[in-house]
Design a protein around this motif. Structure first.
Motif, PDB file in Angstrom:
ATOM      1  N   CYS A  30       0.802  -1.226   0.000  1.00  0.00           N
ATOM      2  CA  CYS A  30       0.000   0.000   0.000  1.00  0.00           C
ATOM      3  C   CYS A  30       0.834   1.275   0.000  1.00  0.00           C
ATOM      4  CB  CYS A  30      -0.919   0.010   1.219  1.00  0.00           C
ATOM      5  SG  CYS A  30      -1.859  -1.508   1.405  1.00  0.00           S
ATOM      6  N   THR A  81      -5.121  -4.242   3.545  1.00  0.00           N
ATOM      7  CA  THR A  81      -5.765  -3.996   2.250  1.00  0.00           C
ATOM      8  C   THR A  81      -7.060  -3.211   2.431  1.00  0.00           C
ATOM      9  OG1 THR A  81      -4.805  -6.039   1.404  1.00  0.00           O
ATOM     10  CG2 THR A  81      -6.642  -5.127   0.172  1.00  0.00           C
ATOM     11  N   GLU A  82      -7.856  -3.590   3.415  1.00  0.00           N
ATOM     12  CA  GLU A  82      -9.107  -2.872   3.694  1.00  0.00           C
ATOM     13  C   GLU A  82      -8.831  -1.430   4.120  1.00  0.00           C
ATOM     14  OE1 GLU A  82     -10.851  -5.427   6.637  1.00  0.00           O
ATOM     15  OE2 GLU A  82     -11.706  -6.783   5.120  1.00  0.00           O
ATOM     16  N   GLU A  99      -7.927   0.656   1.119  1.00  0.00           N
ATOM     17  CA  GLU A  99      -9.121   0.994   0.325  1.00  0.00           C
ATOM     18  C   GLU A  99      -9.908   2.130   0.975  1.00  0.00           C
ATOM     19  OE1 GLU A  99     -11.163  -2.757  -0.036  1.00  0.00           O
ATOM     20  OE2 GLU A  99      -9.646  -3.545  -1.422  1.00  0.00           O
ATOM     21  N   GLN A 102     -10.402   5.821  -0.694  1.00  0.00           N
ATOM     22  CA  GLN A 102     -11.757   6.320  -0.934  1.00  0.00           C
ATOM     23  C   GLN A 102     -12.130   7.467  -0.002  1.00  0.00           C
ATOM     24  OE1 GLN A 102     -14.129   2.768  -0.545  1.00  0.00           O
ATOM     25  NE2 GLN A 102     -13.206   1.817  -2.336  1.00  0.00           N
TER      26      GLN A 102
END
Length: 139
Positions: free
Chosen positions: A30, A126-127, A130, A134
């Motif tokens: 990330c 990963t979450e 995201e 966003q």
């Protein structure tokens, strides 16, 4: 959010296992979304040997190349603080967003248990990425 990437600090008591794994995944998976660092309220002389070994074997990530156990005072001021689930109270770390991942410490346990915790961290990283991408955390 400005153009600069937010800094995410992964915090645990000893900064030798879960927080180091999270920092490594953050950098590897990330780095385009956020800057990763980790720290503890105490330090250990080295990163957990099982964590280092499994991360190398399973994910081809060498945590020893760029990581070492650090105290909270030794990291940059984070935008986001993630505690690993070791009841670390980090009220002295100012940040814009904070959450606890409630992960059990796999130190001294089987490889299977280690891999289970590592996979949970990978999914949560990963979450988190995201949600940051966003702009769902309002940082």
């Amino acid at each position: 959010m400005e153009n600069k990437k937010p800094v995410v600090a992964f915090v645990c008591v000893h900064n030798s296992c879960r927080s180091q794994i999270a920092e490594a995944f953050g950098k590897e998976l990330c780095g385009d979304v956020f800057e990763s660092c980790s720290a503890g309220t105490e330090t250990k002389p080295e990163i957990n040997r099982d964590a280092v070994r499994i991360m190398k074997e399973k994910y081809n990530i060498d945590m020893e190349k760029t990581q070492y156990s650090k105290l909270i005072k030794d990291i940059p001021n984070p935008d986001i603080v993630i505690t690993m689930g070791c009841n670390v109270k980090c009220h002295n770390i100012p940040c814009k967003y904070r959450e606890d991942w409630g992960l059990d410490d796999p130190t001294g346990k089987s490889d299977e248990e280690f891999i289970n915790v590592i996979e949970k961290i990978r999914i949560k990283i990963t979450e988190l990425s995201e949600r940051i991408a966003q702009n769902k955390l309002n940082i």
